[in-house]
Design a protein around this motif. Structure first.
Motif, PDB file in Angstrom:
ATOM      1  N   TRP A  19       0.843  -1.201   0.000  1.00 59.13           N
ATOM      2  CA  TRP A  19       0.000   0.000   0.000  1.00 59.13           C
ATOM      3  C   TRP A  19       0.874   1.245   0.000  1.00 59.13           C
ATOM      4  N   THR A  20       0.301   2.324  -0.499  1.00 52.29           N
ATOM      5  CA  THR A  20       0.914   3.653  -0.416  1.00 52.29           C
ATOM      6  C   THR A  20      -0.203   4.651  -0.138  1.00 52.29           C
ATOM      7  N   GLY A  21       0.113   5.723   0.542  1.00 54.41           N
ATOM      8  CA  GLY A  21      -0.881   6.746   0.841  1.00 54.41           C
ATOM      9  C   GLY A  21      -0.253   7.924   1.561  1.00 54.41           C
ATOM     10  N   VAL A  22      -1.079   8.883   1.865  1.00 56.90           N
ATOM     11  CA  VAL A  22      -0.630  10.079   2.567  1.00 56.90           C
ATOM     12  C   VAL A  22      -1.200  10.028   3.985  1.00 56.90           C
ATOM     13  N   VAL A  23      -0.309  10.104   4.975  1.00 55.95           N
ATOM     14  CA  VAL A  23      -0.699  10.092   6.378  1.00 55.95           C
ATOM     15  C   VAL A  23      -0.170  11.373   7.006  1.00 55.95           C
ATOM     16  N   GLY A  25      -0.149  14.295   5.895  1.00 54.25           N
ATOM     17  CA  GLY A  25       0.564  15.083   4.904  1.00 54.25           C
ATOM     18  C   GLY A  25       1.869  14.481   4.401  1.00 54.25           C
ATOM     19  N   GLU A  26       2.245  13.300   4.874  1.00 54.73           N
ATOM     20  CA  GLU A  26       3.489  12.659   4.456  1.00 54.73           C
ATOM     21  C   GLU A  26       3.195  11.374   3.696  1.00 54.73           C
ATOM     22  N   LEU A  27       3.944  11.130   2.619  1.00 50.23           N
ATOM     23  CA  LEU A  27       3.796   9.915   1.839  1.00 50.23           C
ATOM     24  C   LEU A  27       4.318   8.726   2.638  1.00 50.23           C
ATOM     25  N   ARG A  28       3.511   7.695   2.761  1.00 49.62           N
ATOM     26  CA  ARG A  28       3.882   6.484   3.499  1.00 49.62           C
ATOM     27  C   ARG A  28       3.605   5.270   2.628  1.00 49.62           C
ATOM     28  N   SER A  29       4.236   4.160   2.956  1.00 48.95           N
ATOM     29  CA  SER A  29       3.970   2.910   2.253  1.00 48.95           C
ATOM     30  C   SER A  29       4.289   1.753   3.182  1.00 48.95           C
ATOM     31  N   GLY A  30       3.788   0.588   2.822  1.00 47.29           N
ATOM     32  CA  GLY A  30       4.037  -0.603   3.616  1.00 47.29           C
ATOM     33  C   GLY A  30       3.635  -1.840   2.842  1.00 47.29           C
TER      34      GLY A  30
END
Length: 54
Positions: A19-23, A25-30
């Motif tokens: 997954w990738t997304g914005v948390v 305001g910061e781009l995150r992935s896992g």
């Protein structure tokens, strides 16, 4: 990759996910793995259980 097993009115699927997304305001992935158990009740498919882990 996914793997399905079925026994009468129950299906189990094991899979890998990413997954990738914005948390905040910061781009995150896992990534991780998941398991779903699906049952047929009254002629309809319903998710009985879902488990996700990293």
């Amino acid at each position: 990759m996914s793997e399905w097993s079925t026994i009468q009115h129950v299906a189990v699927c094991r899979y890998l996910f990413a997954w990738t997304g914005v948390v905040n305001g910061e781009l995150r992935s896992g990534q991780g793995r998941g398991t779903n158990v699906i049952v047929r009740r009254d002629g309809k498919l319903k998710m009985l259980h879902e488990h996700l882990s990293s």
